[in-house]
Enzyme design. Structure first.
Site: not given
Length: 276
Positions: A227, A129, A197
């Site tokens: 992000h 991610a 995470n």
């Protein structure tokens, strides 16, 4: 004629058969990751696990975490944060390689790193991610002056986080983009164990979660989790943004997360490995 799997393959166990674990297990069963063989799974629901693997070409044994650690070379951990120690400790005590998706769980259980060291085990944090961890790790060999991350998610991806409940924040009632948390990645891992995470991984790769600044925004207008990471170091300064498509099964998890675990597994046996 029934195909015979090679006994020289490394054996793999998958702990947790949710959105991520089941996809990883299916990839292993399909034979698309050469040199690896799925032999066991464990799950909170044995009946559901039995249903999930019933159609597999090579149905794995459904067992508990202790036996999984005994029988497998590699353990893939895909369980909720609260269940993490029960998977990690047996795997590490048996000297196994554990691939996990939970940087937040590592921050919450830092003693597992020493546990792995004592038993000659390895911990691999799969981080699909987020991009640029190679660059962050390289910069950390020198001096990183600052590390910042801004996470933006839709309300349904954040709902239920402990921080929101403790502070009486109803994200489902928000109509505009709102910053709901500012602090360190370490603090965010406590308040948003299912959502940070990425921030935890940035902290672990760089200057530590206590020194990595985190903002979490709830934005009703977005469809993808995003992000943005900003690093300022003596070797380089860089900013990176990734927009992940949420999983159909769990909107708090990006589709790319399971693929990152599969990529990490593939790296264990590949002849050419790209990236440090």
């Amino acid at each position: 004629m029934t195909e015979v799997k090679k006994n020289t393959d490394l054996t793999v166990g998958v702990a947790g058969l949710g959105a991520i674990g089941l996809q990883v297990a299916k990839a292993l069963d399909s034979g698309s990751i050469p040199g690896l063989r799925l032999v066991g799974v464990c799950s909170r629901s044995i009946d559901k696990a039995r249903q999930n693997v019933a159609s597999f070409k090579y149905p794995p044994e459904i067992t508990d975490s202790e036996n999984l650690a005994r029988m497998c070379d590699i353990i893939v951990e895909c369980v909720p944060k609260a269940a993490f120690p029960g998977i990690a400790r047996p795997a590490l005590q048996h000297g196994r390689t554990m691939i996990t998706i939970s940087g937040a769980a590592i921050l919450a259980n830092p003693e597992i790193v020493d546990e792995a060291r004592r038993h000659g085990a390895r911990i691999i944090l799969a981080t699909g991610a987020i991009l640029g961890l190679d660059a962050i790790r390289a910069a950390a060999e020198g001096t990183i002056h600052s590390a910042k991350i801004q996470t933006r998610k839709a309300p349904k991806s954040l709902a239920g986080a402990p921080y929101l409940e403790e502070n009486g924040i109803d994200v489902m009632a928000l109509k505009t983009a709102t910053c709901i948390f500012k602090g360190t990645a370490a603090e965010g891992a406590i308040g948003f164990p299912s959502n940070v995470n990425v921030a935890a991984a940035v902290g672990l790769a760089g200057i530590g979660a206590d020194n990595t600044r985190l903002e979490i925004w709830c934005d009703p207008a977005i469809q993808r989790n995003s992000h943005t990471i900003t690093i300022d170091a003596d070797s380089a300064s860089f900013t990176m943004t990734i927009e992940g498509i949420p999983s159909d099964v769990n909107p708090g998890t990006g589709k790319i997360t399971a693929l990152s675990v599969i990529a990490a597994l593939r790296a264990e046996t590949t002849t050419l490995r790209v990236g440090s």
